[in-house]
Design a protein around this motif. Sequence first.
Motif, PDB file in Angstrom:
ATOM      1  N   SER A   1      -2.344   8.682  -4.051  1.00 28.65           N
ATOM      2  CA  SER A   1      -3.423   8.926  -3.084  1.00 28.65           C
ATOM      3  C   SER A   1      -4.752   8.588  -3.732  1.00 28.65           C
ATOM      4  O   SER A   1      -4.946   8.860  -4.917  1.00 28.65           O
ATOM      5  CB  SER A   1      -3.385  10.413  -2.704  1.00 28.65           C
ATOM      6  OG  SER A   1      -4.418  10.766  -1.825  1.00 28.65           O
ATOM      7  N   ARG A   2      -5.666   7.980  -2.969  1.00 26.46           N
ATOM      8  CA  ARG A   2      -7.003   7.739  -3.542  1.00 26.46           C
ATOM      9  C   ARG A   2      -7.956   8.859  -3.180  1.00 26.46           C
ATOM     10  O   ARG A   2      -8.732   9.319  -3.982  1.00 26.46           O
ATOM     11  CB  ARG A   2      -7.581   6.430  -2.986  1.00 26.46           C
ATOM     12  CG  ARG A   2      -7.075   5.218  -3.678  1.00 26.46           C
ATOM     13  CD  ARG A   2      -7.990   4.036  -3.359  1.00 26.46           C
ATOM     14  NE  ARG A   2      -7.255   2.797  -3.546  1.00 26.46           N
ATOM     15  CZ  ARG A   2      -7.722   1.600  -3.232  1.00 26.46           C
ATOM     16  NH1 ARG A   2      -8.927   1.474  -2.706  1.00 26.46           N
ATOM     17  NH2 ARG A   2      -6.984   0.524  -3.425  1.00 26.46           N
ATOM     18  N   HIS A   3      -7.896   9.271  -1.921  1.00 25.68           N
ATOM     19  CA  HIS A   3      -8.923  10.209  -1.449  1.00 25.68           C
ATOM     20  C   HIS A   3      -8.354  11.484  -0.846  1.00 25.68           C
ATOM     21  O   HIS A   3      -9.049  12.173  -0.101  1.00 25.68           O
ATOM     22  CB  HIS A   3      -9.831   9.513  -0.433  1.00 25.68           C
ATOM     23  CG  HIS A   3     -10.481   8.289  -0.986  1.00 25.68           C
ATOM     24  ND1 HIS A   3     -11.181   8.293  -2.177  1.00 25.68           N
ATOM     25  CD2 HIS A   3     -10.520   7.009  -0.545  1.00 25.68           C
ATOM     26  CE1 HIS A   3     -11.631   7.078  -2.428  1.00 25.68           C
ATOM     27  NE2 HIS A   3     -11.238   6.276  -1.459  1.00 25.68           N
TER      28      HIS A   3
ATOM     29  N   ALA B   1      -5.787  12.051   1.429  1.00 25.15           N
ATOM     30  CA  ALA B   1      -5.047  12.105   2.696  1.00 25.15           C
ATOM     31  C   ALA B   1      -3.528  12.122   2.444  1.00 25.15           C
ATOM     32  O   ALA B   1      -2.795  12.916   3.049  1.00 25.15           O
ATOM     33  CB  ALA B   1      -5.417  10.918   3.581  1.00 25.15           C
ATOM     34  N   THR B   2      -3.075  11.282   1.554  1.00 23.50           N
ATOM     35  CA  THR B   2      -1.637  11.211   1.266  1.00 23.50           C
ATOM     36  C   THR B   2      -1.179  12.450   0.498  1.00 23.50           C
ATOM     37  O   THR B   2      -0.057  12.929   0.698  1.00 23.50           O
ATOM     38  CB  THR B   2      -1.324   9.933   0.449  1.00 23.50           C
ATOM     39  OG1 THR B   2      -1.999   8.844   1.081  1.00 23.50           O
ATOM     40  CG2 THR B   2       0.160   9.633   0.404  1.00 23.50           C
TER      41      THR B   2
ATOM     42  N   SER C   1      -0.601   5.671  -0.139  1.00 24.42           N
ATOM     43  CA  SER C   1      -1.503   5.202   0.911  1.00 24.42           C
ATOM     44  C   SER C   1      -1.564   3.681   0.918  1.00 24.42           C
ATOM     45  O   SER C   1      -1.216   3.022  -0.072  1.00 24.42           O
ATOM     46  CB  SER C   1      -2.904   5.799   0.722  1.00 24.42           C
ATOM     47  OG  SER C   1      -3.297   5.756  -0.625  1.00 24.42           O
ATOM     48  N   LEU C   2      -1.973   3.150   2.047  1.00 22.61           N
ATOM     49  CA  LEU C   2      -2.087   1.699   2.225  1.00 22.61           C
ATOM     50  C   LEU C   2      -3.547   1.296   2.172  1.00 22.61           C
ATOM     51  O   LEU C   2      -4.400   1.911   2.839  1.00 22.61           O
ATOM     52  CB  LEU C   2      -1.497   1.286   3.581  1.00 22.61           C
ATOM     53  CG  LEU C   2       0.002   1.526   3.762  1.00 22.61           C
ATOM     54  CD1 LEU C   2       0.391   1.358   5.236  1.00 22.61           C
ATOM     55  CD2 LEU C   2       0.800   0.559   2.889  1.00 22.61           C
ATOM     56  N   TYR C   3      -3.820   0.277   1.369  1.00 18.81           N
ATOM     57  CA  TYR C   3      -5.170  -0.294   1.330  1.00 18.81           C
ATOM     58  C   TYR C   3      -5.024  -1.808   1.382  1.00 18.81           C
ATOM     59  O   TYR C   3      -4.312  -2.388   0.564  1.00 18.81           O
ATOM     60  CB  TYR C   3      -5.912   0.132   0.056  1.00 18.81           C
ATOM     61  CG  TYR C   3      -6.405   1.567   0.134  1.00 18.81           C
ATOM     62  CD1 TYR C   3      -7.651   1.864   0.692  1.00 18.81           C
ATOM     63  CD2 TYR C   3      -5.601   2.615  -0.295  1.00 18.81           C
ATOM     64  CE1 TYR C   3      -8.092   3.178   0.799  1.00 18.81           C
ATOM     65  CE2 TYR C   3      -6.028   3.930  -0.187  1.00 18.81           C
ATOM     66  CZ  TYR C   3      -7.282   4.202   0.356  1.00 18.81           C
ATOM     67  OH  TYR C   3      -7.711   5.507   0.478  1.00 18.81           O
ATOM     68  N   ALA C   4      -5.699  -2.394   2.365  1.00 18.24           N
ATOM     69  CA  ALA C   4      -5.646  -3.856   2.551  1.00 18.24           C
ATOM     70  C   ALA C   4      -4.205  -4.369   2.517  1.00 18.24           C
ATOM     71  O   ALA C   4      -3.895  -5.365   1.864  1.00 18.24           O
ATOM     72  CB  ALA C   4      -6.496  -4.548   1.481  1.00 18.24           C
ATOM     73  N   GLY C   5      -3.339  -3.664   3.221  1.00 17.87           N
ATOM     74  CA  GLY C   5      -1.963  -4.119   3.352  1.00 17.87           C
ATOM     75  C   GLY C   5      -1.089  -3.899   2.133  1.00 17.87           C
ATOM     76  O   GLY C   5       0.025  -4.415   2.067  1.00 17.87           O
TER      77      GLY C   5
ATOM     78  N   SER D   1       1.115   6.173   4.045  1.00 13.56           N
ATOM     79  CA  SER D   1       0.091   6.812   4.878  1.00 13.56           C
ATOM     80  C   SER D   1      -0.984   5.793   5.122  1.00 13.56           C
ATOM     81  O   SER D   1      -1.507   5.202   4.182  1.00 13.56           O
ATOM     82  CB  SER D   1      -0.458   8.047   4.170  1.00 13.56           C
ATOM     83  OG  SER D   1      -1.810   7.937   3.830  1.00 13.56           O
ATOM     84  N   GLY D   2      -1.229   5.517   6.386  1.00 14.07           N
ATOM     85  CA  GLY D   2      -2.114   4.423   6.640  1.00 14.07           C
ATOM     86  C   GLY D   2      -2.916   4.434   7.901  1.00 14.07           C
ATOM     87  O   GLY D   2      -4.076   4.881   7.874  1.00 14.07           O
ATOM     88  N   PRO D   3      -2.319   3.951   8.987  1.00  7.34           N
ATOM     89  CA  PRO D   3      -3.123   3.584  10.151  1.00  7.34           C
ATOM     90  C   PRO D   3      -4.066   4.703  10.603  1.00  7.34           C
ATOM     91  O   PRO D   3      -3.661   5.838  10.773  1.00  7.34           O
ATOM     92  CB  PRO D   3      -2.074   3.299  11.223  1.00  7.34           C
ATOM     93  CG  PRO D   3      -0.835   2.978  10.476  1.00  7.34           C
ATOM     94  CD  PRO D   3      -0.886   3.772   9.221  1.00  7.34           C
TER      95      PRO D   3
ATOM     96  N   GLY E   1      -2.900   7.890   8.861  1.00 13.31           N
ATOM     97  CA  GLY E   1      -3.695   8.318   7.713  1.00 13.31           C
ATOM     98  C   GLY E   1      -4.975   9.015   8.152  1.00 13.31           C
ATOM     99  O   GLY E   1      -5.100   9.471   9.295  1.00 13.31           O
ATOM    100  N   SER E   2      -5.915   9.056   7.242  1.00 15.93           N
ATOM    101  CA  SER E   2      -7.147   9.777   7.530  1.00 15.93           C
ATOM    102  C   SER E   2      -8.340   9.186   6.805  1.00 15.93           C
ATOM    103  O   SER E   2      -8.285   8.920   5.602  1.00 15.93           O
ATOM    104  CB  SER E   2      -6.977  11.247   7.118  1.00 15.93           C
ATOM    105  OG  SER E   2      -8.201  11.928   7.264  1.00 15.93           O
TER     106      SER E   2
END
Length: 167
Positions: free
Chosen positions: A12-14, A16-17, A57-61, A88-90, A123-124
């Motif tokens: 997770s970066r932030h 949400a995940t 989480s998903l970032y830029a696909g 975790s994404g959309p 996601g969030s």
Amino acid sequence: MTAKRVLVAYGSRHGATAGIASQIGTALREDGLDAVVLPADDVDDVRGFDAVVLGGSLYAGRWSGKALHCAERNEHYLKHRPVFLFSSGPVDSSADQHEIAPVPAVSRQMERLGAREHVTFGGSITMYTPGPIAKVLVRFGKGGDFRNTERIRNWAHHISGELTAAA
Ligand SMILES: Cc1cc2nc3c(=O)[nH]c(=O)nc-3n(C[C@H](O)[C@H](O)[C@H](O)COP(=O)(O)O)c2cc1C
């Protein structure tokens, strides 16, 4: 009989995940499993667990590098355990409306590990999410918390069912 030990690891970066992983852990514990929730970076050895849930989480696909490296680092032992992956994404309701296929790196991990399932959760991004892109998205009304607690918990209970049935 001792409860099955399940590791729920997340990249997770932030946060949400991490929140999704925490909800999964809570639901697994409600079902009597011994669930431990850990950041993927902290997972060095999965041998103490009967099953592993790994999300990113998903970032830029792309799937979280933390989750990906965790999968690669532990591949040998993950192959011999039930593994369940999630993304975790959309930041819209699409994940609740239809199944969203795993991104290519996750598909590859599913094959390598023989993972049982993959699911994509919403996601969030909110005003509390750090970073300039998140700030711009929120300012233009493109943010929101689309983590669906009911779906997350249902999936976790489904996992409990699978693991208990295998006992
Ligand atoms: C710069 C940026 C790029 C993103 N790219 C994607 C993407 O390609 N696919 C997707 O489904 N979600 C994407 N998202 C949404 C994040 O995956 C979502 O906010 C996620 O829940 C964040 O989880 P984390 O806080 O655990 O890192 C993106 C978000 C940001 C800020």
